[in-house]
Design a protein around this motif. Structure first.
Motif, short mmCIF file in Angstrom:
data_model
loop_
_atom_site.label_atom_id
_atom_site.label_comp_id
_atom_site.label_asym_id
_atom_site.label_seq_id
_atom_site.Cartn_x
_atom_site.Cartn_y
_atom_site.Cartn_z
N ALA A 26 5.31 -5.40 -10.69
CA ALA A 26 4.05 -5.26 -11.35
C ALA A 26 4.11 -3.30 -11.70
O ALA A 26 3.32 -3.17 -12.95
N ALA A 27 4.49 -2.44 -10.56
CA ALA A 27 4.41 -0.96 -11.61
C ALA A 27 5.66 -1.29 -12.72
O ALA A 27 5.13 -0.17 -13.67
N HIS A 28 6.67 -1.91 -13.03
CA HIS A 28 7.24 -1.73 -14.29
C HIS A 28 5.86 -2.23 -16.19
O HIS A 28 6.60 -1.16 -16.52
N ILE A 29 5.23 -3.38 -15.07
CA ILE A 29 4.22 -3.39 -16.14
C ILE A 29 2.92 -2.79 -16.52
O ILE A 29 2.12 -3.13 -17.17
N GLY A 30 3.52 -1.71 -15.93
CA GLY A 30 2.18 -0.68 -15.78
C GLY A 30 1.17 -0.61 -15.23
O GLY A 30 0.50 -0.25 -15.43
N GLN A 31 1.19 -1.97 -14.50
CA GLN A 31 0.06 -2.38 -13.38
C GLN A 31 0.29 -1.42 -11.95
O GLN A 31 0.54 -2.11 -10.72
N MET A 32 -0.54 -0.04 -11.93
CA MET A 32 0.52 0.88 -10.79
C MET A 32 -0.90 0.80 -9.95
O MET A 32 -0.59 0.70 -8.63
N SER A 33 -1.66 0.73 -10.27
CA SER A 33 -2.91 0.44 -9.15
C SER A 33 -2.61 -1.39 -8.77
O SER A 33 -2.37 -1.33 -7.02
N LEU A 34 -1.97 -2.05 -8.71
CA LEU A 34 -2.04 -3.48 -9.05
C LEU A 34 -0.68 -3.36 -7.53
O LEU A 34 -0.62 -3.81 -6.35
N ALA A 35 0.36 -2.37 -8.37
CA ALA A 35 1.16 -2.49 -7.44
C ALA A 35 1.44 -1.78 -6.16
O ALA A 35 1.80 -2.83 -4.68
N LEU A 36 0.04 -0.77 -5.83
CA LEU A 36 0.38 0.05 -5.05
C LEU A 36 -0.62 -1.40 -3.96
O LEU A 36 -0.36 -1.38 -2.76
N ILE A 37 -1.67 -2.17 -4.76
CA ILE A 37 -2.71 -3.07 -3.68
C ILE A 37 -1.07 -3.84 -3.15
O ILE A 37 -1.36 -4.69 -1.84
N LEU A 38 -0.88 -4.11 -4.14
CA LEU A 38 0.88 -5.93 -3.51
C LEU A 38 1.47 -5.14 -2.22
O LEU A 38 1.58 -5.69 -1.44
N LEU A 39 1.42 -3.98 -2.48
CA LEU A 39 2.40 -2.69 -1.06
C LEU A 39 1.41 -3.55 0.27
O LEU A 39 1.78 -3.61 1.39
N VAL A 40 0.66 -3.31 0.10
CA VAL A 40 -0.40 -3.12 1.21
C VAL A 40 -0.78 -4.58 1.64
O VAL A 40 -0.57 -4.74 2.50
N PHE A 41 -0.66 -5.60 0.97
CA PHE A 41 -1.41 -7.06 1.36
C PHE A 41 0.39 -7.38 1.35
O PHE A 41 0.66 -8.19 2.73
N GLY A 42 1.27 -7.03 0.34
CA GLY A 42 2.74 -7.11 0.97
C GLY A 42 3.71 -6.44 2.22
O GLY A 42 3.79 -7.89 3.06
N ALA A 43 2.95 -5.82 2.90
CA ALA A 43 2.77 -4.96 4.34
C ALA A 43 2.24 -6.61 4.97
O ALA A 43 3.02 -6.31 6.38
N LEU A 44 1.35 -6.99 4.69
CA LEU A 44 0.70 -7.29 6.26
C LEU A 44 0.97 -9.03 5.51
O LEU A 44 1.56 -9.33 7.17
#
Length: 272
Positions: free
Chosen positions: A74-92
């Motif tokens: 997600a970060a690589h395709i330029g979606q940094m906000s999505l990447a950070l959200i995915l990190l949080v939900f991925g951790a959960l």
């Protein structure tokens, strides 16, 4: 403490084998660099699972790896906000999955954030701008590697009082100071050599010193984590170094500091 020539030789040989791939992927950028980080995420996820959930390391490692790789892409395709959200939900999600398997949920969740945050920031640094992205990524590696190598060499050669014997009995204050000086010089040299907007040699040295301090902190933090899990090394994939996490623990903290420096430069309009 005597300087261990054989140990240094093994470490150097491992670096000669591994460093070219990292350097070439960093130089190429784009998909090549993303592939490098994705591969690193996979290895780091399973090393983390072996430490934190040894009975269920395959399934927990797969869950952590999936969360990390999704955020990095997600970060690589330029979606940094999505990447950070995915990190949080991925951790959960990884935590809940680990709990369902009988492992510690908090350990799995922390692994996603601990590894994922610097990996996402590293992708952001490299992909932000073709030329400047390369320069800032080189700065990260130069500072972290210089601090790490000189801390080891100075500490081995000089010895002296221990830095934090409870968690890392081999690290010394002399090595700590040597690492800080090396990081500061590396930051100043990179900023003075590369065209990095108004990040001149002085401020490059300040950033290098701060990132070197983060490198030392990252190394100590991983030592504390290994003590908690009762392991000597995170893995054994790299001769002379242990696991990949043993090699990049300081780099992971340095990335955060350098990325913060990059944000400040962007906010001040001092570089592209």
């Amino acid at each position: 403490m005597a300087l261990k020539i054989g140990d240094i030789g093994l470490r150097a040989a491992s670096a000669v084998v591994l460093a070219p791939a990292a350097v070439l992927a960093t130089w190429a950028g784009g998909g090549w660099f993303c592939a490098l980080v994705v591969a690193a995420c996979g290895l780091l996820a399973f090393e983390w699972a072996r430490m934190s959930a040894p009975r269920f390391w395959r399934s927990v490692g797969a869950a952590v790896a999936l969360a990390l790789i999704t955020a990095v892409i997600a970060a690589h395709i330029g979606q940094m906000s999505l990447a950070l959200i995915l990190l949080v939900f991925g951790a959960l999600a990884a935590g809940l999955f680990a709990r369902s398997r009988g492992a510690e949920a908090l350990d799995a969740a922390y692994g996603v954030l601990y590894i994922g945050w610097p990996c996402v920031l590293l992708i952001w640094l490299r992909d932000l701008n073709e030329a400047q992205g390369l320069y800032w990524t080189v700065l990260v590696f130069a500072v972290a590697w210089s601090a790490d190598i000189l801390a080891y060499l100075v500490g081995s050669a000089v010895g002296g009082p221990k830095l934090w014997p409870r968690f890392s009995p081999n690290k010394t204050w002399s090595g700590f100071i040597g690492g800080l000086v090396a990081g500061m010089i590396a930051g100043a040299a990179m900023a003075g050599w590369l065209e990095m907007g108004r990040l001149n040699a002085f401020w490059g040295g300040v950033l290098g010193l701060t990132a070197a301090l983060a490198t030392m902190a990252g190394d100590l933090w991983e030592s504390a984590l290994k003590r908690r899990f009762g392991v000597k090394d995170a893995g054994n994939i790299i001769p002379g170094h242990g696991g990949l996490l043993d090699r990049v623990d300081g780099l992971m903290f340095a990335v955060v500091v350098v990325a913060a420096g990059r944000v400040i430069v962007l906010m001040l309009g001092q570089g592209t």
